[in-house]
Structure formats: structure tokens, C-alpha cells
Design an enzyme around this catalytic site. Structure first.
Site, short mmCIF file in Angstrom:
data_model
loop_
_atom_site.label_atom_id
_atom_site.label_comp_id
_atom_site.label_asym_id
_atom_site.label_seq_id
_atom_site.Cartn_x
_atom_site.Cartn_y
_atom_site.Cartn_z
N TYR A 177 0.86 -1.19 0.00
CA TYR A 177 0.00 0.00 0.00
C TYR A 177 0.89 1.23 0.00
CZ TYR A 177 0.80 1.19 4.94
OH TYR A 177 1.37 1.57 6.13
N CYS A 178 0.29 2.38 -0.38
CA CYS A 178 1.05 3.63 -0.33
C CYS A 178 0.18 4.75 0.21
CB CYS A 178 1.71 3.95 -1.67
SG CYS A 178 0.65 3.89 -3.13
N ARG A 179 -0.07 5.80 -0.59
CA ARG A 179 -0.74 6.99 -0.05
C ARG A 179 -2.24 7.01 -0.25
NH1 ARG A 179 3.91 10.82 -2.72
NH2 ARG A 179 5.43 10.67 -1.01
N CYS A 183 -2.40 6.86 -5.57
CA CYS A 183 -0.95 6.66 -5.49
C CYS A 183 -0.54 5.46 -6.35
CB CYS A 183 -0.54 6.45 -4.04
SG CYS A 183 1.22 6.17 -3.81
#
Length: 219
Positions: A177-179, A183
Site C-alpha cells: 500500500y502507499c498513499r 498513489c
């Protein structure tokens, strides 16, 4: 002030928030600052605009009390004034997704490979991560992970991923996962992992989505 004037004043104050949000770049700034405080220079670089314009956008957000700045030596560093500002961004996106066909079409193109999405719900995913059945990796920069991250997630910044593949298990699924939904770092992480023979998928959530759902994050 009579009752009518008082109501008008209240609506006017609410409209200040709407006016501050009425810019794609300012919405993106809020999303970036939801990951933790950042200097103006770094924000300008990520937005792809010059520092003067970035500062002008930050001024609008500051006047609406959505962000605040502090001086760190010769640099100005900004942060959100509260977690509720990050949640506001998530709620705004949810309304856009529910009502705007143009948003739905663009978002469908962004998430062009649904097979790469982890199928489990948030609580199930965290239960699996706690038990060690899956490995959740946070591919944002380490400073953003240190500010707040999903429970049981490991920090593996995207620019370090190739060098740290040996530390990841090959017998369990890796979930990146990121932002948040817009993202693309988690997409790139999944591509790298799958090319190296790992079982890998992503989730659309970031820290703000977790908070908006009333779930705890770690720091």
C-alpha cells in the site's frame, strides 16, 4: 446581528473551506500532507510546480486553517491542522465517486488491473497480517511510515524494494500500500514483486482511508 445575518455568517465561514478545496493542486497538497509534515521544496517537487505557486496554494489552505507551517532553519515545513482534514479529503473523494460519472471513468482507468487488488476487507487483512499469513508492506518513503502507518505493516520504501527482496518471504502473499487510491507506488511495487516470482497484490487504502473508517493506525 440578527438571526438571518448570523446564519449567513455561518454559511460564509463554511464556504471558506469549500473555496480552499476548489483546486486540484490544493487537494493534492492535502493528500501529501496527510502522510506527514513536508517542506515547501519537497511539496513543489512532487506537485511539479514552482515554489512560488506552491507557497501561494499553501497560503490559501493556511488561511482556511487546514494547514499550518513552522520554520525549520531556513526551510518552511507544513502539516495538516488535524487528522479530520485528511478524513475530509477521503469523504470528498467518496462523494465524487458516488455522483460523478467522469470521476468513475477516470478512476476505472487508474485501477486498470483489478486482479492486482487484494480481495479481503480491512479487518480481515489486519488479522491475517497479525497472524503472519500475509506480509503488508508500506512502500512510501520511510519518513511517511514513521509519521503513521497501518498496523503490522513493514516499511519497504519503493526505491529500496529491489535491494530488500531477500528479506521478504516467498511462501506468503505480499500486500503493498502507499498513499491512497491515487498513489501509483504500490502498483510499481506489485510489478517488481511479481516479476521476481513473489505472490503480490495491493490495497487502495492509505493511512487516511484507515482513519476515515474509524480504524487505528500505528506510529
Amino acid at each position: 446581528m440578527n438571526e438571518r445575518d448570523l446564519k449567513s455568517e455561518l454559511y460564509m465561514q463554511m464556504a471558506r473551506i469549500g473555496q480552499a478545496l476548489a483546486s486540484p493542486k490544493r487537494l493534492e497538497l492535502l493528500e501529501m500532507l496527510a502522510q506527514g509534515e513536508k517542506p515547501v521544496e519537497g511539496l513543489a517537487r512532487q506537485l511539479g510546480i514552482d515554489m512560488r505557486l506552491t507557497s501561494a496554494h499553501l497560503k490559501v489552505l493556511r488561511e482556511a486553517r487546514l494547514v499550518e507551517g513552522r520554520r525549520d532553519g531556513k526551510f518552511m515545513v507544513y502539516r495538516l491542522t488535524g487528522a479530520d482534514v485528511a478524513v475530509l479529503g477521503v469523504q470528498l473523494r467518496a462523494v465524487a465517486e458516488a455522483h460523478l460519472l467522469e470521476f468513475q471513468s477516470a478512476f476505472a482507468r487508474l485501477v486498470a488491473s483489478p486482479a492486482q487488488l487484494a480481495p479481503t476487507d480491512r479487518k480481515t487483512l489486519m488479522t491475517q497480517a497479525r497472524r503472519g499469513e500475509v506480509v503488508v508492506i508500506d512502500v512510501r518513503p520511510a519518513s511517511e511510515y514513521a509519521s503513521a502507518h497501518l498496523p503490522h505493516a513493514r516499511s519497504v520504501p519503493l526505491d529500496e524494494l529491489r535491494q530488500r527482496l531477500a528479506a521478504l518471504p516467498r511462501d506468503r502473499e505480499i500486500v503493498a500500500y502507499c498513499r491512497g487510491p491515487f498513489c501509483l507506488m504500490s502498483d510499481e511495487a506489485v510489478k517488481i514483486l511479481q516479476a521476481e516470482g513473489f505472490q503480490a497484490r495491493k490495497i487502495l487504502d492509505g493511512v487516511s482511508e484507515w482513519q476515515a473508517a474509524g480504524l487505528a493506525v500505528a506510529a
